[in-house]
Design an enzyme around this catalytic site. Structure first.
Site, PDB file in Angstrom:
ATOM      1  N   LYS A   1       0.841  -1.195   0.000  1.00 25.62           N
ATOM      2  CA  LYS A   1       0.000   0.000   0.000  1.00 25.62           C
ATOM      3  C   LYS A   1       0.879   1.249   0.000  1.00 25.62           C
ATOM      4  O   LYS A   1       0.631   2.193  -0.738  1.00 25.62           O
ATOM      5  CB  LYS A   1      -0.916   0.000   1.233  1.00 25.62           C
TER       6      LYS A   1
ATOM      7  N   GLN B   1      -4.867  -2.046  10.426  1.00 20.17           N
ATOM      8  CA  GLN B   1      -4.594  -3.281   9.695  1.00 20.17           C
ATOM      9  C   GLN B   1      -5.039  -4.514  10.498  1.00 20.17           C
ATOM     10  O   GLN B   1      -4.613  -4.696  11.639  1.00 20.17           O
ATOM     11  CB  GLN B   1      -3.088  -3.335   9.396  1.00 20.17           C
TER      12      GLN B   1
ATOM     13  N   ASP C   1     -11.488   2.774   5.172  1.00 22.95           N
ATOM     14  CA  ASP C   1     -11.944   1.389   4.985  1.00 22.95           C
ATOM     15  C   ASP C   1     -13.471   1.282   4.968  1.00 22.95           C
ATOM     16  O   ASP C   1     -14.012   0.219   4.655  1.00 22.95           O
ATOM     17  CB  ASP C   1     -11.408   0.504   6.130  1.00 22.95           C
TER      18      ASP C   1
END
Ligand code: NAD
Length: 287
Positions: free
Chosen positions: A52, A96, A119
């Protein structure tokens, strides 16, 4: 023989558009910034974070990884989230997964400013999605990527029978809401579902996100179906495979995603593009 949905190629196109949008933001003196909170040493998470970061920095997005040891406390993490909430150079915050067992993912997600929830997991954003609320809000990135793929390959959704195998907050549930909002008829299956094969065989569009290597074979798929494989697993030989037996299903499907090279690249591209959405909504006062 199904056409293969090329997630890598489509992700490249999405990334090119995202890069253009970042250049336009730079002309207005704005650089999108992502903070990625990583706890412990899970090797897959570290690799995913680095991927990422590489992609984000290549495009001109600031990307910082806040790395915590395995024994980090919820209090420490909440304090860091609070700092990022207040930090004007950060407009997107990620936690995460997976987290160590002593940490509650829900507590951490709920602490993120919903306007920085790249997210799309915060209950405020989930609620807006389920209510099909007007206006701008982030949506979970894997489902968002799947919808983009279906749109790009001209898959018609209204009235279609969509079956989703897997009902996690990451994939199945938000995808169910997006599909309902797109006027599809949706069935969502989980571990307790009986006669799964009868159900999957009724699907015009079958999405599989259960995390079981190659659990879906030719006998589970309707001829002419669109098959989206979200699973990422290693088989007994250590090879990366999806939840669908690609070689068996491809001959009878109409469209199919490969693993790797299908949903995965679109998830990252969607996250990057959504981080730019968040920055644009902020400076345009459209949050
Ligand atoms: P999860 O473990 O949180 O959820 C799995 C879901 O599948 C659960 O709802 C469970 O009830 C259901 N399930 C499990 N076995 C089943 C069965 N036999 N029949 C029906 N339903 C069953 O997993 P997740 O985080 O949603 O991820 C699912 C898979 O997708 C994993 O392989 C993961 O690595 C992959 N994934 C890929 C991407 C990507 O970008 N490609 C993103 C997220 C997850």
């Amino acid at each position: 023989m199904a056409e293969i949905i090329d997630g890598r190629e489509l992700a490249k196109q999405v990334n090119a558009q995202t890069s253009q949008r970042i250049k336009r933001l730079a002309q207005r003196g704005v650089q999108p910034g992502i903070a990625d909170i990583l706890v412990g040493n899970d090797p897959a998470s570290r690799i995913y974070s680095r991927t990422k970061r590489r992609n984000a920095e290549k495009m001109g997005i600031k990307f910082m990884i806040a790395q915590f040891p395995e024994n980090a406390t919820e209090e420490e993490l909440l304090k860091t989230i609070e700092q990022f909430n207040r930090d004007d150079t950060i407009n997107a915050i990620l936690v995460q997964a997976p987290l160590p067992d002593h940490l509650d993912q829900t507590h951490l997600i709920n602490a993120i400013d919903p306007r920085k929830d790249v997210d799309g997991f915060h209950p405020v954003n989930v609620g807006k999605l389920y209510n099909k609320q007007a206006g701008n809000y982030p949506v979970a990135c894997t489902p968002r990527g799947i919808m983009k793929m279906l749109e790009h390959y001209n898959v018609d959704l209204p009235g279609k029978n969509v079956v989703i195998v897997g009902r996690s907050i990451l994939v199945g549930r938000p995808l169910q809401a997006l599909m309902i909002n797109a006027n599809a008829t949706v069935t969502i299956a989980g571990r307790h579902t009986q006669h799964l094969s009868d159900l999957t065989r009724s699907a015009d569009i079958l999405v599989v996100a259960a995390g079981h290597p190659q659990m879906i074979g030719a006998e589970d798929v309707k001829p002419g179906a669109v098959v989206i494989d979200v699973g990422i697993n290693r088989n007994a030989k250590g090879k990366l495979v999806g939840d669908v037996d690609f070689d068996a299903v491809r001959p009878l499907a109409r469209l199919i995603t490969p693993v790797p090279g299908g949903v995965g690249p679109m998830t990252v591209a969607s996250m990057l593009s959504q981080s730019v959405d968040l920055a644009e909504w902020k400076i345009n006062g459209e949050e």
